[in-house]
Design a protein around this motif. Structure first.
Motif, mmCIF file in Angstrom:
data_model
loop_
_atom_site.group_PDB
_atom_site.id
_atom_site.type_symbol
_atom_site.label_atom_id
_atom_site.label_comp_id
_atom_site.label_asym_id
_atom_site.label_seq_id
_atom_site.Cartn_x
_atom_site.Cartn_y
_atom_site.Cartn_z
ATOM 1 N N SER A 261 0.837 -1.207 0.000
ATOM 2 C CA SER A 261 0.000 0.000 0.000
ATOM 3 C C SER A 261 0.867 1.250 0.000
ATOM 4 O O SER A 261 0.542 2.243 -0.655
ATOM 5 C CB SER A 261 -0.915 0.018 1.221
ATOM 6 N N CYS A 264 2.232 1.708 -3.433
ATOM 7 C CA CYS A 264 1.206 2.268 -4.329
ATOM 8 C C CYS A 264 1.202 3.795 -4.288
ATOM 9 O O CYS A 264 0.926 4.443 -5.294
ATOM 10 C CB CYS A 264 -0.185 1.797 -3.917
ATOM 11 N N GLN A 267 3.614 5.517 -6.870
ATOM 12 C CA GLN A 267 3.650 5.133 -8.288
ATOM 13 C C GLN A 267 3.253 6.311 -9.170
ATOM 14 O O GLN A 267 2.362 7.077 -8.805
ATOM 15 C CB GLN A 267 2.684 3.974 -8.550
ATOM 16 N N LEU A 273 0.110 1.234 -10.522
ATOM 17 C CA LEU A 273 -0.623 1.511 -9.289
ATOM 18 C C LEU A 273 -1.754 0.497 -9.116
ATOM 19 O O LEU A 273 -1.933 -0.085 -8.039
ATOM 20 C CB LEU A 273 -1.184 2.935 -9.336
ATOM 21 N N TYR A 276 -0.287 -3.021 -8.331
ATOM 22 C CA TYR A 276 0.170 -3.175 -6.947
ATOM 23 C C TYR A 276 -1.012 -3.217 -5.984
ATOM 24 O O TYR A 276 -0.958 -3.895 -4.958
ATOM 25 C CB TYR A 276 1.132 -2.047 -6.562
ATOM 26 N N SER A 277 -2.086 -2.483 -6.307
ATOM 27 C CA SER A 277 -3.251 -2.530 -5.412
ATOM 28 C C SER A 277 -3.871 -3.933 -5.437
ATOM 29 O O SER A 277 -4.411 -4.396 -4.430
ATOM 30 C CB SER A 277 -4.280 -1.471 -5.791
ATOM 31 N N SER A 311 -10.957 -4.657 -10.539
ATOM 32 C CA SER A 311 -9.614 -4.422 -11.052
ATOM 33 C C SER A 311 -9.624 -4.403 -12.578
ATOM 34 O O SER A 311 -8.980 -3.573 -13.214
ATOM 35 C CB SER A 311 -8.703 -5.538 -10.553
ATOM 36 N N SER A 391 -5.300 1.763 1.761
ATOM 37 C CA SER A 391 -5.986 1.378 0.528
ATOM 38 C C SER A 391 -6.913 2.513 0.087
ATOM 39 O O SER A 391 -7.001 2.833 -1.101
ATOM 40 C CB SER A 391 -6.734 0.063 0.729
ATOM 41 N N TYR A 394 -4.389 5.356 -1.321
ATOM 42 C CA TYR A 394 -3.853 5.286 -2.694
ATOM 43 C C TYR A 394 -4.953 5.325 -3.743
ATOM 44 O O TYR A 394 -4.737 5.772 -4.865
ATOM 45 C CB TYR A 394 -2.906 4.096 -2.893
ATOM 46 N N THR A 395 -6.176 4.897 -3.371
ATOM 47 C CA THR A 395 -7.272 5.014 -4.341
ATOM 48 C C THR A 395 -7.642 6.477 -4.549
ATOM 49 O O THR A 395 -7.880 6.913 -5.680
ATOM 50 C CB THR A 395 -8.499 4.215 -3.859
#
Length: 446
Positions: A261, A264, A267, A273, A276-277, A311, A391, A394-395
């Motif tokens: 995380s 991420c 990136q 990104l 990796y998530s 994803s 999480s 990074y989103t």
């Protein structure tokens, strides 16, 4: 199950004909709707033909496979437009579909192993044949060697099992308990690399970045689920060993999920990104699965299906931007809300699904996984809270950096999405949010 396999086999000569791209895609959609109508909620194998059958775990994953492969053809319009070895591409897709359906419907451990390894070949061709950069050769070699290195011990373990008890059928193996470290490690490791667990995940970001959009979709949507599916199948007869060793995998996954995380957050490549998530999400799935709780097993199955759709949709979005701007860098893909205002909604919807906002299936999966991991050991609460927080972080980083900010001066035009792209994203997102209404089939199948 044989009727589905024969249907797909008869599509092989169709792929070699002229101008049948959308027809093949239509037939795949037809097949997935036929499978939806034949839904069965049973934790016993049904629809048995030869050594192929279908139970609740297989059913969800076969449906996901058919759906994602239909959407892959919809996403790869450029291959159709520029006729980039179109028939070979279609043939590769159908062969991959056949191998994956055979993998998920095998009732025999050796047959499962055979198709599990064979499905690597079409993926390799996809990356080597239709990838974007010259580094795709290295990515292909990484993918091949990581997987092959650990799958030979698995073959030896399967033969050893056969020599002890004289059969390797899933539905009969569950009556046995094996107390042998070699069998445990060699059967589990092949799936841990496929998941991929942190420390053996290096092939995944490389393969994702070099693969075309269809390759990324199938890698994120189905290939990562093969490992989870294999673990769901082999853990029942390895429970005794699991009680000794599972804490290793849970610890690695939780610490790895946290570290990934953080990776991420720095990136600059959209695809990296998202790739990796995926590793971070699969870390939670693996940890929940290894606790051997009811909650953990159901939650891991739910999150695998949810992550496959979510994803895959995010990779489609990254590709839509890549087709317009010719770059996946976040330094160039800024202010996309000015450049493609109609896509900003889809970025928002799929990003929010990625951070498990209600009413997505991700939420159900993550809640039950957290229940199971915390009930296994309360100390894991700290790492889980960090993973959940980062999480979301990074989103948000992915969404806000790509949609807001000053538009890059090189992209001076304005671009909408095509109807095909909207339909593609809608089919990802809608099925992800519709499945929450049928969540009993995800959570109550044991």
């Amino acid at each position: 199950m044989l009727k589905f396999i024969i249907y797909t086999l008869f599509m092989v000569p169709l792929c070699l004909m002229y101008n049948v791209y959308w027809m093949v895609q239509g037939m795949l959609f037809l097949l997935s709707f036929a499978l939806i109508l034949m839904n069965m909620y049973s934790n016993y194998f049904m629809m048995i033909s030869y050594s192929f059958g279908c139970d609740m775990i297989s059913y969800g994953l076969i449906l996901l496979t058919l759906w994602i492969i239909s959407l892959m053809l919809m996403a790869s319009e450029l291959i159709y437009k520029y006729s980039n070895y179109l028939n070979m591409f279609l043939l590769n897709m159908i062969l991959l579909l056949i191998l994956l359906v055979l993998t998920f419907s095998s009732m025999n451990l050796f047959m499962f192993y055979l198709f599990f390894e064979s499905s690597l070949i079409p993926i390799l061709f996809l990356i080597l044949g239709w990838g974007y950069q010259p580094e795709r050769l290295q990515a292909g070699v990484y993918l091949l060697f990581y997987t092959l290195l650990v799958s030979l011990p698995m073959l030896v373990a399967i033969f050893y099992l056969y020599s002890i008890i004289g059969m390797v059928n899933f539905y009969l193996l569950v009556n046995y308990m094996f107390d042998f470290e070699f069998i445990y490690f060699s059967l589990i490791m092949a799936f841990l690399v496929k998941m991929p667990m942190f420390l053996v995940h290096l092939w995944l970001p490389k393969a994702h970045v070099e693969a075309p959009v269809s390759g990324s979709m199938i890698l994120a949507g189905i290939m990562l689920k093969l490992g989870g599916y294999g673990l769901l199948r082999v853990l029942p007869f390895l429970q005794n060993m699991g009680l000794y060793f599972n804490f290793i995998w849970i610890s690695i996954s939780l610490i790895g999920g946290f570290l990934i995380s953080l990776i991420c957050l720095r990136q600059t490549d959209l695809k990296l990104l998202i790739a990796y998530s995926s590793v971070a999400h699969m870390g939670i799935v693996l940890a929940g699965l290894m606790t051997l709780n009811y909650m953990g097993v159901c939650g891991s199955y739910t999150l695998m299906i949810a992550h496959g759709l979510c994803s895959s949709g995010l990779f489609c979005l990254a590709n839509i931007v890549y087709e317009r701007l010719g770059s996946r860098s976040l330094l160039i893909n800024k202010g996309l809300m000015n450049f493609m205002p109609t896509m900003a909604l889809w970025w928002f919807l799929l990003s929010s699904s990625n951070m498990a906002a209600p009413p997505t299936l991700n939420l159900l999966g993550e809640i039950s996984l957290m229940n199971s991991i915390v009930s296994w050991s309360w100390i894991s609460m700290f790492l889980l809270s960090l993973i959940s927080f980062f999480s979301a972080a990074y989103t948000l980083y992915l969404y806000s950096y790509s949609q807001h900010g000053k538009i890059f001066s090189g992209s001076y035009s304005f671009s909408g999405g095509s109807i095909r792209e909207f339909l593609l994203l809608f089919l990802h997102w809608f099925s992800l949010n519709l499945l929450i209404l049928k969540s009993d089939s995800c959570m109550l199948w044991l």
